[in-house]
Design an enzyme around this catalytic site. Structure first.
Site, PDB file in Angstrom:
ATOM      1  N   ALA A 199      -1.005  -0.330  -8.623  1.00  0.00           N
ATOM      2  CA  ALA A 199       0.081   0.618  -8.943  1.00  0.00           C
ATOM      3  C   ALA A 199      -0.200   1.418 -10.206  1.00  0.00           C
ATOM      4  O   ALA A 199       0.713   1.788 -10.944  1.00  0.00           O
ATOM      5  CB  ALA A 199       1.423  -0.103  -9.057  1.00  0.00           C
TER       6      ALA A 199
ATOM      7  N   GLU B 268      13.212  41.757  -3.693  1.00  0.00           N
ATOM      8  CA  GLU B 268      14.547  42.336  -3.598  1.00  0.00           C
ATOM      9  C   GLU B 268      15.166  42.079  -2.233  1.00  0.00           C
ATOM     10  O   GLU B 268      16.350  41.783  -2.115  1.00  0.00           O
ATOM     11  CB  GLU B 268      14.489  43.838  -3.889  1.00  0.00           C
ATOM     12  CG  GLU B 268      15.864  44.451  -4.094  1.00  0.00           C
ATOM     13  CD  GLU B 268      15.787  45.800  -4.786  1.00  0.00           C
ATOM     14  OE1 GLU B 268      16.483  46.706  -4.321  1.00  0.00           O
ATOM     15  OE2 GLU B 268      15.037  45.932  -5.776  1.00  0.00           O
ATOM     16  N   GLU B 269      14.347  42.170  -1.172  1.00  0.00           N
ATOM     17  CA  GLU B 269      14.864  41.914   0.170  1.00  0.00           C
ATOM     18  C   GLU B 269      15.329  40.471   0.301  1.00  0.00           C
ATOM     19  O   GLU B 269      16.396  40.188   0.846  1.00  0.00           O
ATOM     20  CB  GLU B 269      13.787  42.221   1.209  1.00  0.00           C
ATOM     21  CG  GLU B 269      13.424  43.698   1.288  1.00  0.00           C
ATOM     22  CD  GLU B 269      12.308  43.956   2.291  1.00  0.00           C
ATOM     23  OE1 GLU B 269      11.901  43.002   2.979  1.00  0.00           O
ATOM     24  OE2 GLU B 269      11.846  45.104   2.376  1.00  0.00           O
TER      25      GLU B 269
ATOM     26  N   THR C  29       0.832  -1.196   0.000  1.00  0.00           N
ATOM     27  CA  THR C  29       0.000   0.000   0.000  1.00  0.00           C
ATOM     28  C   THR C  29       0.867   1.247   0.000  1.00  0.00           C
ATOM     29  O   THR C  29       1.988   1.245   0.513  1.00  0.00           O
ATOM     30  CB  THR C  29      -0.963   0.024   1.206  1.00  0.00           C
ATOM     31  OG1 THR C  29      -1.791   1.181   1.130  1.00  0.00           O
ATOM     32  CG2 THR C  29      -0.196   0.040   2.522  1.00  0.00           C
ATOM     33  N   ARG C  30       0.326   2.313  -0.586  1.00  0.00           N
ATOM     34  CA  ARG C  30       0.962   3.635  -0.530  1.00  0.00           C
ATOM     35  C   ARG C  30      -0.023   4.647   0.031  1.00  0.00           C
ATOM     36  O   ARG C  30       0.230   5.842  -0.004  1.00  0.00           O
ATOM     37  CB  ARG C  30       1.452   4.071  -1.918  1.00  0.00           C
ATOM     38  CG  ARG C  30       0.410   4.124  -2.989  1.00  0.00           C
ATOM     39  CD  ARG C  30       0.947   4.721  -4.280  1.00  0.00           C
ATOM     40  NE  ARG C  30       0.108   5.798  -4.747  1.00  0.00           N
ATOM     41  CZ  ARG C  30      -0.974   5.640  -5.494  1.00  0.00           C
ATOM     42  NH1 ARG C  30      -1.345   4.420  -5.869  1.00  0.00           N
ATOM     43  NH2 ARG C  30      -1.687   6.684  -5.857  1.00  0.00           N
ATOM     44  N   ASN C  31      -1.157   4.169   0.546  1.00  0.00           N
ATOM     45  CA  ASN C  31      -2.217   5.026   1.071  1.00  0.00           C
ATOM     46  C   ASN C  31      -2.534   4.651   2.512  1.00  0.00           C
ATOM     47  O   ASN C  31      -2.209   3.546   2.960  1.00  0.00           O
ATOM     48  CB  ASN C  31      -3.490   4.880   0.221  1.00  0.00           C
ATOM     49  CG  ASN C  31      -3.291   5.351  -1.205  1.00  0.00           C
ATOM     50  OD1 ASN C  31      -2.821   6.459  -1.431  1.00  0.00           O
ATOM     51  ND2 ASN C  31      -3.634   4.507  -2.170  1.00  0.00           N
TER      52      ASN C  31
END
Length: 581
Positions: free
Chosen positions: A302, A441-442, A205-207
């Site tokens: 996948a 610029e800063e 799983t990737r969840n």
């Protein structure tokens, strides 16, 4: 008993002889270095610990070509055909790297971890070759379409040459997170042996996992009288996925729901390719090396989502079919599963294909879950566990508590700095979150004091990338960020957006302060435009460097026609429409 490793022998290359370790470490100090990318680092770790057995290094051209064309390593030692291995594992370098490092056949080079400069291994170069990326994309990912994240990576990030060769391990990459949950294949096999687990069903799983996933894995284990290995990926997954810290805390919250002694949680440092059917075969090979006897393969395993034409890259059961095709050689039993659905009438989960027609069911999609997290709406107990929901709410607070970034882009003296300061005051009056102001610029002088007025186009791009990184980190921490650099190039603005969306959660708004050049010059009290036209300043945007007006701005304003309070009010209304204020 644990399953035999792929190829018959676990290629655990991690050196355990102190004298050899010291000798390799000393040699590495005298060699040129390749600092690995995040993907290469994941790949090397699984080469070193045997997770990619039978590999002993990065693929040479013969193996690479065979894998791309046939899903197999090249045959060796009289083999009729090589071992099944569907994904090319390669080390990419540029022509400049080859020249600078003196890479050549038979040469040796140290592979280093970019996070701490540690020497992880020494590679002996067997060959250097130029891949055909179009063929690799078509064969491995199924299409040369940059809508596929791995094709986009191949096209945009992978260098033009591959270096093949075996590696000698010095040490594995160091991890400081979830160390007790990180097992090498040898360690996990020993753990299974200690527990007397003869059959192990691995779940990829990737969840985050919820009740449906728990019921699915328990059902698979009961049917096969096996135990369960929860083996989530904590390397590289699909862009936009839940971060692995959140996911692991959610897995830990889920584990007590399993019957005592049924399941074990271990983490896998894999860089996924989202290659669908080929990836499923690859995952089966890896789980076999980690000792699993069974492997769950689901619908669109996948898969990366939609292609450029809005169609799925792969068929819903292509992965199951390809794993079945190689089942005799893989020697790990595939457990196919359908989506699980909840039956309110009986308070249980069942596979969709086993539910009688007309039976009331209930489901919450991923989109709906994200909406409920975003709005703070309730998440029912039948869908997930209290501990899992608590973890997700901590990482994904409702919109009024989320950070956001507003990028104001326009010419020098267009009024963007004035608008930014006025917006800062307005947001600070409202309270509820910290407000950070990043003026171009800063920040340029603070982030890189070497850059003066004569800033080149590339320095402008790098400067905005740096500001984007800062903005992304602040946004991730829940701050309101107002950035007002010139940001003249579209590619730079897209890079900035990627930093914020990737790190900060996606709350990003672009305001184009479209005050024209003649008006900006008219009110230029510092004389920058005058100096640029006199040749005293080079690459001033609008004079001798281009300003690419954005076409996707959330708001376009012009100080000739709009007052600062009106513009600030319009920005606040945009934030209010997204429930951020």
């Amino acid at each position: 008993m644990a399953n035999a490793p792929h190829g018959g022998v676990l290629k655990d290359l991690l050196v355990r002889d102190a004298a050899l370790h010291d000798s390799l470490l000393q040699e590495a100090r005298s060699l040129n270095d390749i600092f690995l990318t995040e993907r290469q680092l994941c790949d090397l770790e699984l080469i070193l610990n045997g997770g990619f057995s039978p590999l002993e290094g990065f693929m040479n051209e013969r193996d690479y070509t065979s894998v791309v064309e046939t899903l197999r390593l090249a045959p060796y030692n009289g083999q009729k055909h090589g071992d099944v291995f569907p994904i090319p594992i390669t080390l990419d370098v540029s022509q400049e790297d080859i020249n600078t490092l003196g890479l050549k056949q038979g040469g040796r080079v140290a592979l280093r971890d970019p996070r701490d400069d540690a020497a992880l291994a020494i590679l002996t170069v067997s060959d250097i070759y130029r891949p055909n990326k179009a063929i690799e994309a078509e064969k491995v990912m199924g299409a040369d379409d940059i809508a596929h994240p791995s094709v986009a990576y191949l096209r945009n990030n992978v260098k033009e040459f591959y270096v093949g060769g075996k590696v000698q391990a010095i040490q594995a990459p160091t991890h400081f997170d979830y160390v007790p949950l990180r097992f090498t294949p040898a360690e996990l096999r020993a753990h299974f042996h200690k527990l007397a687990w003869r059959k192990v069903v691995a779940f990829q799983t990737r969840n985050p996992m919820h009740r449906a996933h728990r019921e699915l894995t328990v059902r698979a284990a009961r049917q096969r009288r096996a135990n369960v290995l929860i083996h989530p990926v904590v390397g590289l997954t699909k862009p936009g996925d839940v971060d692995h810290y959140t996911r692991v805390r959610a897995y830990q919250a889920l584990m007590p729901s399993y019957p005592e002694g049924m399941a074990h949680l271990a983490l896998l440092p894999l860089a996924m390719r989202m290659a669908g059917p080929r990836e499923a075969v690859w995952h089966a090979v890896i789980r076999k090396n980690f000792g699993a006897t069974h492997f769950i393969v689901g619908r669109d395993h996948a898969g990366p989502g939609k292609n450029s034409q809005g169609q799925d890259f792969y068929g819903p059961y292509d992965a199951q079919e390809l794993v079945t095709q190689f089942k005799d050689e893989l020697q790990i039993e595939m457990v196919p599963f359908q989506a699980m659905t909840y039956l309110p009438g009986s308070d249980e989960y069942q596979p969709v294909d086993e539910v009688p027609k007309g039976t009331p069911t209930a489901d919450i999609s991923g989109t709906e879950l994200r909406k409920r997290l975003r709005t703070g709406a309730s998440i029912p107990d039948w869908f997930s566990y209290t501990g899992v929901v608590k973890v997700l709410r901590e990482s994904y607070p409702p919109r009024p508590q989320q950070g956001f970034t507003i990028l104001l882009t326009g010419l020098h003296n267009s009024g963007k700095d004035t608008i930014a300061r006025a917006l800062q005051v307005t947001l600070q009056q409202q309270g509820s979150r910290s407000v950070s102001l990043l003026l171009g610029e800063e920040l340029r002088s603070d982030l890189d004091p070497q850059i003066g007025r004569a800033i080149t186009p590339e320095q402008k791009h790098i400067n905005l990338e740096r500001i984007g990184f800062v903005a992304g980190e602040l946004t991730k921490a829940g701050a309101a960020v107002i950035a007002a650099p010139t940001a003249p190039y579209e590619r730079s603005r897209q890079a900035f957006k990627k930093q914020v969306v990737g790190s900060g959660g996606g709350n990003y708004f672009l305001v184009h302060v479209a005050t024209p050049l003649e008006w900006c010059e008219k009110v230029d009290r510092r004389g920058l435009y005058k100096a640029a036209r006199a040749g005293e300043i080079k690459n001033l945007t609008g004079v001798d460097d281009v300003y690419e007006a954005p076409e996707d701005a959330d708001l376009v304003c012009d100080l000739r026609n709009d007052t600062v309070p009106e513009i600030v009010h319009s920005i606040i209304m945009i934030l209010e429409s997204q429930n951020l204020v």
